[in-house]
Design an enzyme around this catalytic site. Structure first.
Site, PDB file in Angstrom:
ATOM      1  N   GLU A  42     -10.052 -81.756  20.237  1.00  0.00           N
ATOM      2  CA  GLU A  42      -9.120 -82.465  19.669  1.00  0.00           C
ATOM      3  C   GLU A  42      -8.776 -83.534  20.511  1.00  0.00           C
ATOM      4  O   GLU A  42      -8.688 -83.570  21.788  1.00  0.00           O
ATOM      5  CB  GLU A  42      -7.875 -81.723  19.216  1.00  0.00           C
ATOM      6  N   GLY A  43      -8.641 -85.016  19.846  1.00  0.00           N
ATOM      7  CA  GLY A  43      -8.291 -86.252  20.741  1.00  0.00           C
ATOM      8  C   GLY A  43      -7.100 -86.728  20.163  1.00  0.00           C
ATOM      9  O   GLY A  43      -6.425 -86.092  19.229  1.00  0.00           O
ATOM     10  N   THR A  44      -6.954 -88.078  20.122  1.00  0.00           N
ATOM     11  CA  THR A  44      -5.701 -88.903  19.390  1.00  0.00           C
ATOM     12  C   THR A  44      -5.967 -88.852  18.024  1.00  0.00           C
ATOM     13  O   THR A  44      -5.124 -88.574  17.374  1.00  0.00           O
ATOM     14  CB  THR A  44      -5.818 -90.217  19.886  1.00  0.00           C
ATOM     15  N   PHE A  45      -7.015 -89.252  17.458  1.00  0.00           N
ATOM     16  CA  PHE A  45      -7.224 -89.186  16.269  1.00  0.00           C
ATOM     17  C   PHE A  45      -8.408 -88.269  15.617  1.00  0.00           C
ATOM     18  O   PHE A  45      -8.810 -88.069  14.587  1.00  0.00           O
ATOM     19  CB  PHE A  45      -7.388 -90.493  15.509  1.00  0.00           C
TER      20      PHE A  45
ATOM     21  N   ARG B 261     -10.976 -84.625  15.351  1.00  0.00           N
ATOM     22  CA  ARG B 261     -10.560 -83.279  15.552  1.00  0.00           C
ATOM     23  C   ARG B 261     -12.137 -82.514  15.155  1.00  0.00           C
ATOM     24  O   ARG B 261     -12.733 -83.021  14.357  1.00  0.00           O
ATOM     25  CB  ARG B 261      -9.772 -82.648  14.518  1.00  0.00           C
ATOM     26  N   VAL B 262     -12.488 -81.601  15.895  1.00  0.00           N
ATOM     27  CA  VAL B 262     -13.544 -80.525  15.689  1.00  0.00           C
ATOM     28  C   VAL B 262     -13.234 -79.322  15.224  1.00  0.00           C
ATOM     29  O   VAL B 262     -12.626 -78.895  16.275  1.00  0.00           O
ATOM     30  CB  VAL B 262     -14.452 -80.840  16.749  1.00  0.00           C
TER      31      VAL B 262
ATOM     32  N   LYS C 294     -16.611 -82.266  11.966  1.00  0.00           N
ATOM     33  CA  LYS C 294     -16.175 -83.296  12.735  1.00  0.00           C
ATOM     34  C   LYS C 294     -15.161 -84.244  11.579  1.00  0.00           C
ATOM     35  O   LYS C 294     -15.682 -84.392  10.280  1.00  0.00           O
ATOM     36  CB  LYS C 294     -17.234 -84.106  13.066  1.00  0.00           C
TER      37      LYS C 294
ATOM     38  N   ASP D 102     -26.173 -93.911  23.590  1.00  0.00           N
ATOM     39  CA  ASP D 102     -25.208 -93.306  24.335  1.00  0.00           C
ATOM     40  C   ASP D 102     -25.645 -91.865  24.737  1.00  0.00           C
ATOM     41  O   ASP D 102     -24.765 -90.957  24.501  1.00  0.00           O
ATOM     42  CB  ASP D 102     -24.000 -93.264  23.352  1.00  0.00           C
TER      43      ASP D 102
END
Length: 541
Positions: free
Chosen positions: A274-277, A279-280, A298, A399
């Site tokens: 999970e990040g700022t916006f 989610r996995v 995702k 990337d």
């Protein structure tokens, strides 16, 4: 029995004496020329033989047409030598030439000898070059050193010295020359004056138009193009993480339509990352036959912007229709009104490669998994195979890093897209004031300076990924400020050799970081080098 043992002991002793008085290495300048490193590479140093260095097949790019070795004898008596050079293809590579005799005595002072490797230009290919040096101390004691190189040649590329002949026009006399020069100078002055006047008038009109339409403005210094949209994701909208060199027939909307499934067929279990916006989730998907398949989902949170949603779809769909065992391709998409989109990927008890490597480090509970050099090389070979497939499809990754790979409990690795990576791994991305959040410390120098990407820039990123594998996902260039990384690379500095990293493996990394894109190997060449090294490692098991 005793006599045989004594005879064998004497031979062994004299064999050690040969190398106790012999140094043979690549000088600092030669290593810099071949690998771009500030170091010397010893094959024999005061009796110690570097078997790993001898076993490594070093690639020689087409731009280099000679090899140089430095050696000296420290013995109190002459050390006789013989040198033999063999090649696998005399049609592609001209017969190599030494600047020393094939038989003689090792010099008692530091000297450098060279071997020319000139391509014939008749065909493109890779030629195996084997250099065999035999050193004799007694007639019954001859020890052989073998150096292997892989020379890369390109068709029509003749590396001989050419003389450029300029044709000088003949004038009747010096007066003609004088008047011709005067007329040419006047014409040049008139042209320059016209161009300057036109440029001044055009700029004046532009400034007047801007002032009239916007009024007083504040000037900002920018490093990006003047037409860059002022949003943090604008450049990624123009240029997704995977760029197509040849246009695909289907656009993004058509691809999404083909993969769309109803939301009721997707069930979410637990949050994995999970990040700022971002989610996995781990979840399941009910297929057309009514069978539940484990999946990774995702998605983004409710407060994600439309730009972030568009970026998720664009980067996630970049893996559409790719079919390779070492590539994680998107499985399904679920989009419904007023809800965040779901991107579904097949799940087989795997984890993010970067997180897996970090868990391999020492912890209060002990070591999760101790990676051997053989396992590291095997994972690198799997990633190379995925990149070979992508490049064969004329796709660039842009990337490539451990954060964008997955691994299962059997160390099977797959390369994935970078959807949500900027939010899930924020410390790996930086903005240099040009409104682009990019993986600065994984990017090739030409990508940083000119924003150009190619197969060779993916190779550079692979070198950093290989460094991550050997350091258990340490941060590259951790002590270098992102704003200083370009100057750091231009000055010739690179990542340091990790602890316990074999010289052969670090040589591959360094070769990926050549300043010139043309001097970097292809993934096919990297596969050959690492496969040879992997074969050598398995022989010791």
């Amino acid at each position: 029995m005793n006599q045989n043992f004594l005879s064998g002991f004497i031979i062994l002793l004299t064999s050690q004496l040969v190398f106790g008085y012999l140094n043979l290495y690549l000088s600092l300048a030669e290593v810099q020329r071949l690998l771009g490193l500030e170091a010397e590479l010893y094959y024999v140093r005061d009796g110690n033989i570097n078997n790993y260095a001898l076993n490594f097949v070093m690639p020689v790019p087409s731009s280099l047409n000679s090899l140089h070795f430095t050696w000296e004898s420290l013995a109190d008596r002459p050390l006789l030598y013989t040198i033999k050079v063999d090649t696998s293809d005399s049609q592609i590579l001209l017969p190599p030439q030494l600047n020393i005799t094939s038989r003689g005595s090792v010099p008692t002072t530091l000297q450098t000898f060279s071997l020319s490797l000139l391509c014939s230009g008749a065909a493109t290919g890779e030629v195996n070059v084997t250099i065999t040096i035999s050193v004799t101390i007694t007639p019954s004691n001859v020890t052989t050193l073998m150096f292997r190189r892989k020379k890369i040649c390109t068709k029509f590329e003749m590396q001989t010295n050419h003389v450029l002949v300029h044709t000088v026009p003949t004038y009747s006399n010096s007066t003609s020359i004088f008047y011709t020069a005067i007329v040419s100078a006047l014409i040049l002055i008139i042209i320059l004056a016209s161009v300057t006047a036109a440029y001044y008038v055009k700029n004046k009109k532009t400034r007047d138009t801007t002032s009239a339409s916007t009024g007083p403005t504040t000037t900002f210094l920018t490093t990006g193009p003047r037409n860059t949209v002022n949003t943090s994701y604008s450049s990624f909208r123009r240029m997704p993480s995977y760029s197509l060199i040849d246009e695909r027939s289907k656009d993004l909307q058509e691809r999404i339509t083909e993969l769309t499934v109803q939301r009721c067929r997707v069930r979410l279990s637990n949050v994995i990352m999970e990040g700022t916006f971002a989610r996995v989730y781990q979840g399941s998907y009910t297929n057309e036959e009514g069978v539940d398949e484990p999946v990774i989902v995702k998605t983004v949170t409710d407060h994600a912007s439309q730009i972030q949603i568009s970026l998720l779809l664009q980067e996630g769909m970049s893996m559409y229709s790719l079919n390779h065992k070492n590539i994680l391709s998107i499985l399904r998409v679920s989009i419904e009104d007023h809800t965040a989109p779901f991107l579904l990927y097949a799940y087989n008890n795997y984890s993010n490669l970067k997180i897996f490597l970090q868990k391999c480090k020492l912890s209060p509970e002990g070591v999760s998994h101790t990676l051997t050099t053989q396992e590291v090389v095997d994972m690198a070979l799997q990633i190379i195979q995925a990149m070979q497939y992508l490049h064969k499809k004329n796709l660039l990754h842009k990337d490539l890093a451990t954060r964008n790979c997955i691994v299962d409990d059997k160390l099977n690795v797959q390369v994935a897209d970078n959807a949500l990576s900027r939010d899930l791994f924020p410390s790996d991305y930086h903005c240099l004031g040009d409104n682009e959040n990019r993986p600065i410390k994984w990017m090739a120098i030409e990508s940083l300076v000119h924003k150009t990407f190619s197969f060779s820039s993916d190779v550079w990123s692979f070198g950093v990924l290989l460094w991550e594998l050997t350091t258990l996902a340490q941060q590259p260039y951790v002590e270098i400020d992102p704003f200083e990384i370009v100057a750091y690379l231009k000055d010739g500095y690179r990542l340091a050799q990790p602890i316990n990293c074999p010289d052969e493996l670090f040589a591959v990394m360094a070769y990926c970081w050549a300043m010139s894109a043309e001097e970097r190997p292809t993934f096919t060449q990297l596969h050959i080098c690492l496969q040879d090294f992997y074969t050598q490692l398995t022989r010791y098991v």
